[in-house]
Every structure is written in C-alpha cells, then in structure tokens.
Design a protein around this motif. Sequence first.
Motif, PDB file in Angstrom:
ATOM      1  N   GLN A 106     -13.910  13.394  24.795  1.00  9.92           N
ATOM      2  CA  GLN A 106     -12.890  12.712  25.583  1.00  9.92           C
ATOM      3  C   GLN A 106     -11.772  13.642  26.045  1.00  9.92           C
ATOM      4  N   TYR A 107     -11.378  14.573  25.168  1.00 11.45           N
ATOM      5  CA  TYR A 107     -10.221  15.413  25.454  1.00 11.45           C
ATOM      6  C   TYR A 107     -10.528  16.915  25.457  1.00 11.45           C
ATOM      7  N   GLY A 108     -11.753  17.298  25.127  1.00  6.84           N
ATOM      8  CA  GLY A 108     -12.105  18.714  25.104  1.00  6.84           C
ATOM      9  C   GLY A 108     -11.546  19.467  23.911  1.00  6.84           C
ATOM     10  N   ALA A 163      -0.703  26.466   7.636  1.00  2.00           N
ATOM     11  CA  ALA A 163       0.005  27.042   8.792  1.00  2.00           C
ATOM     12  C   ALA A 163      -0.753  26.781  10.088  1.00  2.00           C
ATOM     13  N   LEU A 164      -1.537  25.695  10.103  1.00  2.00           N
ATOM     14  CA  LEU A 164      -2.248  25.308  11.312  1.00  2.00           C
ATOM     15  C   LEU A 164      -1.520  24.151  11.982  1.00  2.00           C
ATOM     16  N   ASN A 165      -1.426  24.219  13.276  1.00  3.19           N
ATOM     17  CA  ASN A 165      -0.763  23.157  14.023  1.00  3.19           C
ATOM     18  C   ASN A 165      -1.797  22.521  14.940  1.00  3.19           C
ATOM     19  N   LEU A 166      -2.786  21.886  14.336  1.00  4.71           N
ATOM     20  CA  LEU A 166      -3.915  21.365  15.085  1.00  4.71           C
ATOM     21  C   LEU A 166      -3.626  19.971  15.630  1.00  4.71           C
ATOM     22  N   PRO A 167      -4.332  19.581  16.699  1.00  5.47           N
ATOM     23  CA  PRO A 167      -4.262  18.194  17.152  1.00  5.47           C
ATOM     24  C   PRO A 167      -4.784  17.263  16.061  1.00  5.47           C
ATOM     25  N   ILE A 168      -4.249  16.037  16.033  1.00  2.91           N
ATOM     26  CA  ILE A 168      -4.692  15.026  15.074  1.00  2.91           C
ATOM     27  C   ILE A 168      -5.233  13.844  15.863  1.00  2.91           C
ATOM     28  N   THR A 169      -6.428  13.374  15.495  1.00  2.00           N
ATOM     29  CA  THR A 169      -7.064  12.275  16.216  1.00  2.00           C
ATOM     30  C   THR A 169      -7.406  11.151  15.252  1.00  2.00           C
ATOM     31  N   GLY A 170      -7.425   9.936  15.770  1.00  2.00           N
ATOM     32  CA  GLY A 170      -7.700   8.768  14.949  1.00  2.00           C
ATOM     33  C   GLY A 170      -6.444   7.959  14.713  1.00  2.00           C
TER      34      GLY A 170
END
Length: 233
Positions: A106-108, A163-170
């Motif tokens: 959906q978002y790549g 130290a990760l700034n990842l996208p969060i989904t759900g």
Amino acid sequence: MFLAMDTVFDQCSIAILDSSGQILSSHTETGKRQQTQQILPMIDAALSDAQLRLADIQALIFNRGPGAFSGIRINTAVVQALSVAHDLPCVGVSSLQAIAQSAYQQYGLKHLYSALDARMQQVYFGQYKLSVDDQSGQGIMQPVLDDRSDSTEQLLDYDSKTALNLPITGNGAMLLARHDQQVCHEDVWPDAVIIGQLGVAQFANDGGTEAAQALPKYLRNQAWKTLKEQGKA
C-alpha cells in the motif's frame, strides 16, 4: 490452488489464489458479529465463483494471530475441520506479517514495525523487512525478530535502545509513536488475499502442516482464560 481465510481483523474474508498468487476469487464482509455464520457459506461461494471444489485445493491458509481471540479461534477451527475432512495441509500466517506485507504493497514501506492494540496497555509487536522470495521472486516482508506481546512502555524502551526510527503500521501505531514526525499508518487492514499471498510463498518454501499442528498464535499464554482465571477481575 489455495484457499485463504481471515476472521482476525474484525472481518470475514475469503480468497482463492493459484500458485503464482493470482486471485481467482475474493470477498470480504466487515464486522465480526456474524463470522461464525458467514465463513462456511463464503467459502462455498468462493469455490463456486472459481469453479473449484475442495478436492482441487492444495492447501488451506489462515491467519493464526495474534489478535482477537474469538477471530483466531473461528478460522483456526474451520481450517482444522476442513483439513481433517479433506486431508489438506494447513499454512498459518502471522497477522503482524500480514500487516507488514499490506503496508509494503500500500505504501511501499520496506522496513517497519507492525503493531496491534492488544488492550490492557499492551501491544502485539513485530519488526519486518523486505526480502525477495527465492521461489517466486516476489517481495515478502520477513520478520527481523520474533513477534511479541509487551506493554507499551517496554516497547517504547526497546525502540529507544535500537535507535531505529521506523514507520509503525497497524492499529497500535499511535500507542508507540515517539514523536509527531514518526510515520504511522493505522489504516492497514489486510484481507484474505494478503494472507493467501504470504501463505502461498510459505508453502512453496516450507510446505504445510497437518491439522493437529495448525495452531493459533496468541502470544499471551493465558489469553484463552477468563479475566477472573487470569487474576485480573
């Protein structure tokens, strides 16, 4: 041919796919109140649409959780019953992996956290990263670490240590967001097609299991107990 189903994401969703992941039939009814009445007629309708019988199906694919307890039990029980009755192997797919795969399509997004609100200040949580499947050559979101269930406080502490700034989904995304600029997608709701695509890839690599091994994934060891039995009432 593969029959996939999901009743975990507050829906009743059925799909039939071939070994390349092509969709032959799919239908989703939102809401969870009528799942027990909907699921078998929807399976029959999907088979009819695809002009198939259960004898033509190679494996049964289901969302094994984590997530809503009743939803997990419904599609697990149906898969086990059909597996025994028709001697079909089963493939269980993680709901958190399904969220990750849906977010990728959906978002790549290619590296992310999957998060489901588990209530009681807890979150079902996983970290996933894109990998190219050896068999199909398709992009599949694979776990970086095992799915887990923790308090929001513990998971926020985990995120700060990595130290990760990842996208969060759900739908648990906003419970874990650390700042206003963090990418969050709460609107990621996989259906049986996503479950099926992951299951087809998994079956090609690892095969399926018999009904006795088609087990739910609650993450909470006492999820099947009442609140009183858990000592929380």
